[in-house]
Enzyme design. Structure first.
Site, short mmCIF file in Angstrom:
data_model
loop_
_atom_site.label_atom_id
_atom_site.label_comp_id
_atom_site.label_asym_id
_atom_site.label_seq_id
_atom_site.Cartn_x
_atom_site.Cartn_y
_atom_site.Cartn_z
N HIS A 181 -37.01 -5.13 31.64
CA HIS A 181 -36.68 -4.00 30.76
C HIS A 181 -36.88 -4.43 29.31
O HIS A 181 -36.71 -5.61 28.98
CB HIS A 181 -35.23 -3.58 31.01
CG HIS A 181 -34.85 -2.34 30.29
ND1 HIS A 181 -34.45 -2.35 28.97
CD2 HIS A 181 -34.84 -1.06 30.70
CE1 HIS A 181 -34.20 -1.09 28.61
NE2 HIS A 181 -34.44 -0.30 29.63
N ASP A 304 -34.19 6.92 32.85
CA ASP A 304 -33.81 6.15 31.67
C ASP A 304 -32.54 6.73 31.04
O ASP A 304 -32.37 6.71 29.82
CB ASP A 304 -34.94 6.05 30.63
CG ASP A 304 -34.89 4.75 29.82
OD1 ASP A 304 -33.91 4.00 29.97
OD2 ASP A 304 -35.82 4.51 29.05
C1 1WB Z 1 -33.31 3.50 23.58
C2 1WB Z 1 -34.03 3.45 24.75
C3 1WB Z 1 -32.35 2.57 23.36
C4 1WB Z 1 -33.78 2.47 25.68
C5 1WB Z 1 -32.11 1.58 24.29
O1 1WB Z 1 -31.14 0.70 23.98
C6 1WB Z 1 -32.81 1.53 25.44
C7 1WB Z 1 -33.59 4.51 22.58
C8 1WB Z 1 -30.92 -0.42 24.73
O2 1WB Z 1 -34.24 5.51 22.92
O3 1WB Z 1 -33.17 4.37 21.46
C9 1WB Z 1 -34.57 2.41 26.91
O4 1WB Z 1 -34.14 1.79 27.85
O5 1WB Z 1 -35.64 2.97 26.98
MN MN Z 2 -34.24 1.89 29.81
#
Ligand code: 1WB
Ligand code: MN
Length: 345
Positions: A181, A304
């Site tokens: 990830h 997600d």
């Molecule tokens: C975001 C997306 C933030 C993910 C994250 O923090 C993770 C965002 C850990 O859209 O700001 C993700 O997993 O795609």
């Molecule tokens: Mn994610």
């Protein structure tokens, strides 16, 4: 549409103990790129600009309440949970090892109490590879979790480095797929990614994980671990779109002694050793291309959550331009196979 099992495979979750430790990171002198996002989520100042209005933290810490009620409403059968980025990888190795084990215990409890609704990927501390390998044994054999999660680099180092190979050996031995990830790009990669919101999901995450995947393929990791399975998100972090060029140029570089000699081609490694999910990419053409280029067995559906809302991800996959057989594979068949989730009778 007839009822179809829906297993979402990149669903973020956390525990208060990890959140508290990340709040310390937000107030530490670290220059890591993740700090921008960690501050916004774990140390949000009320009323300040940022992500606090989206209440990501509330979504991450919740299982039974909003998450499950939305799943019920939308017909999402199961979330494959994973400890959210950056996981334990910004902590010192001892704290990281302890918190990974604690998170795995909590996750196993959730999965065992709701075996048809939750499955989970185990965390580990990559910066303590031997203890990580032991935790992988425990998580797969005793806790019966479904695979593993790592949030890309650890202090700037990647899985092509043999120091991490006890982890890969344990993963391969348990047929535990490692989900790589994203997290903020490493200190040596982050330079031009620090402005304009490019640090995270908009661009930097894909650059970071795509780089990790290509390092593993070109570094010969899959010659040492031919049965290792890696999963990446976000429609393959651009690798599927670049695969022809990666393959061609790596083969040319190998001929010119500019790249490591590998037993199989980059395209073969990507097709044989990787799968990828649709997380956060609700794009018909990108999906159609991915299936046609990499094969339907290699693409899994993901939401997600809570970073992406649940409903659009379900609405999109319900109508995506694929055959019903392909939709079954995307929605549950591939997830059952890759992550050892018991098929329904
Ligand atoms: C975001 C997306 C933030 C993910 C994250 O923090 C993770 C965002 C850990 O859209 O700001 C993700 O997993 O795609
Ligand atoms: Mn994610």
């Amino acid at each position: 549409m007839a009822k179809m099992r829906k297993i979402a495979t990149e669903e973020a979750w956390s525990i208060p103990e990890v959140a508290a430790e990340l709040k310390k990171v937000a107030n530490s002198p670290t220059q890591a790129l993740d700090k921008l996002l960690v501050k916004g989520i774990y140390d949000a100042q009320p009323g300040a600009d940022g992500y606090d209005a989206m209440d990501f933290l509330g979504g991450l810490l919740d299982v039974q309440d909003k998450r499950l009620s939305q799943m019920d409403e939308l017909g999402v059968d199961m979330h494959l949970l994973s400890l959210t980025a950056p996981g334990v990888q910004m902590f010192d190795a001892d704290t990281a090892t302890d918190l990974a084990a604690l998170a795995n215990d909590r996750m196993a409890e959730i999965c065992h109490n709701n075996p048809t609704r939750f499955a989970g990927l185990a965390s580990f501390a990559p910066h303590s590879p031997k203890r990580a390998a032991k935790e992988i044994d425990r998580a797969m054999s005793e806790l019966k979790l479904n695979g593993l999660i790592v949030n890309s680099h650890t202090y700037g180092e990647y899985f092509d480095d043999p120091k991490f190979w006890p982890i890969l050996e344990a993963a391969e031995a348990h047929d535990a797929c490692i989900y790589i990830h994203p997290r903020g790009a490493s200190d040596t990669l982050k330079g031009p990614l620090q402005d304009y919101g490019m640090d995270s999901a908009m661009w930097g995450y894909g650059v970071e994980v795509g780089t990790h995947a290509v390092r593993m393929m070109a570094g010969g990791v899959f010659d040492a671990f031919p049965n290792l399975k890696i999963c990446i998100g976000h429609m393959g972090e651009a690798v599927p779109f670049w695969i022809w060029r990666i393959n061609f140029m790596n083969s040319r570089a190998q001929s010119a002694n500019r790249a490591k000699k590998t037993e199989r081609s980059m395209e073969e490694y990507f097709k044989d050793n990787f799968v990828f999910t649709t997380s956060g990419v609700e794009d018909d053409l990108a999906l159609r291309y991915s299936i046609d280029r990499m094969g339907i067995d290699n693409v899994l559906w993901a939401i997600d959550y809570p970073y992406q809302p649940m409903k659009p991800a379900v609405d999109w996959m319900d109508q995506a331009p694929v055959t019903e057989e392909e939709r079954h594979a995307l929605y549950h068949g591939n997830a059952e196979r890759i992550f050892h989730i018991k098929p329904l009778d």
